[in-house]
Enzyme design. Structure first.
Site, PDB file in Angstrom:
ATOM      1  CE  LYS A   7      39.701  37.846  31.605  1.00 14.57           C
ATOM      2  NZ  LYS A   7      40.518  37.342  32.715  1.00 14.57           N
ATOM      3  CE  LYS A  13      29.651  35.859  36.863  1.00 17.06           C
ATOM      4  NZ  LYS A  13      30.768  34.953  36.790  1.00 17.06           N
ATOM      5  CE  LYS A  73      36.567  40.017  40.244  1.00 15.69           C
ATOM      6  NZ  LYS A  73      36.811  39.114  41.344  1.00 15.69           N
TER       7      LYS A  73
END
Ligand code: TRP
Length: 336
Positions: free
Chosen positions: A119, A201, A204
């Protein structure tokens, strides 16, 4: 893992970040298992809105997403009478314990967290302290409820491990305070991959068109995404994630929604082309999601009912959480 009703039931806690619409991946990988687990365990399911703000959120969207997710969970089959469905920020004990635990969490261990590293490379303009100390908050989420099991996807396993380390460290200094939780990673459905990049994966935050499908997508949108799903240049429908990630992912999805095994699926599609296979998987997903979408829309329209659910959830969760928090405050030496 069956439990006997006369014994104390084991406790489960899990959370999902309200950082976007729920995906098929979150349903098959997490929520569907939660529904099954809630029959046999005392379950706490949390909308992790405090985790969500470690990256920038649009306030109106965050609020809407949290409410929509509660509706989605109930529509997916979670019974709010038998588990606590709550919003993290409505149980102040999470923030309170998180501070204490951050004093028992090492800079070095936080620096090794893969999610933090990912991140902070993605959001270089906002590498904030919350993003870094996020595992201490997640440890608080889990330890407050003395959870035995924490159902998570693979990507969260490292966070459950650091939670165990923090709990053991604290128990080592102050005596038994926290139950040491186990990660619970269901074998099937734990990892649904992107329909466009099947080695990644389904997420969203995936921006490739059609890579990710959502619980509330229309039948047309779903069928389009499945028909366009990436496969390979071979023709055989066979489960082999390393060699055939696209086909294996579609098989995984089909298996999760129909309960058919991989050999059964291989037999069903032997000699058939990828086109027919992709349409069949798409149709099975459409039929699985249809009642969920309809029920979500109905619940989402009833804001008073939703408010009743999350208020009751916060009350039940708060009661259990405060018991642990009081014990911790006493142990560390805060004046009672
Ligand atoms: N960090 C988790 C995620 O990003 C969500 C989460 C927050 C969670 N608190 C938790 C999961 C506690 C399990 C237990 O998916």
């Amino acid at each position: 893992m069956e439990t006997n009703n006369t014994e104390a039931r084991k406790i489960i806690l899990s959370g999902i970040q309200p950082s976007g619409k729920l995906t098929l991946g979150s349903y098959l990988g997490a929520i569907k298992n939660w529904v099954r687990l809630s029959d046999n365990y005392d379950c706490y399911f949390m909308m992790a809105d405090m985790h969500a703000i470690t990256v920038r959120q649009e306030p109106a969207t965050l609020r809407k997403t949290v409410l929509e997710q509660i509706a989605e969970y109930i529509a997916c089959g979670l019974d709010p009478d038998s588990c606590a469905l709550f919003i993290q920020s409505q149980v102040p004990a999470h923030a309170e314990l998180s501070w204490v635990l951050s004093c028992y969490t090492m800079f070095g261990e936080l620096s090794r967290m893969t999610q933090f590293k990912d991140k902070s490379t993605k959001h270089t303009e906002n590498i904030n302290a919350g993003l870094f100390t996020y595992p201490a908050l997640m440890a608080a989420d889990i330890l407050l409820y003395q959870a035995d099991l924490v159902p998570v996807g693979d990507d969260q396993k490292q966070h459950v491990e650091i939670c165990r380390d923090i709990a053991q460290r604290f128990n080592g200094v102050y005596g038994d305070t926290f139950k040491i939780p186990e990660p619970f990673i269901p074998k099937v459905g734990a990892r649904i991959m992107s329909l466009q990049e099947p080695t990644m994966k389904m997420s969203k935050s995936d921006t490739t068109a059609g890579g990710c499908v959502y619980l509330l997508d229309s039948p047309d949108e779903l069928m389009r995404a499945f028909k366009r799903a990436v496969t390979d240049s071979d023709t055989e429908i066979r489960y082999d994630p390393a060699e055939k990630p696209g086909v294996s992912n579609l098989m995984q999805i089909y298996s999760s929604v129909t309960d058919k095994s991989f050999p059964e699926i291989e037999a069903e599609f032997a000699g058939k082309g990828y086109g027919a296979f992709k349409s069949t998987v798409g149709e099975a997903v459409v039929e699985t999601l249809r009642p969920i979408r309809e029920k979500t829309e109905e619940l989402f329209a009833n804001k008073d009912y939703l408010a009743e659910i999350y208020r009751a959830g916060a009350q039940k969760a708060g009661y259990a959480a405060n018991k642990t928090l009081r014990k911790v405050y006493k142990r560390v030496g805060f004046v009672q």
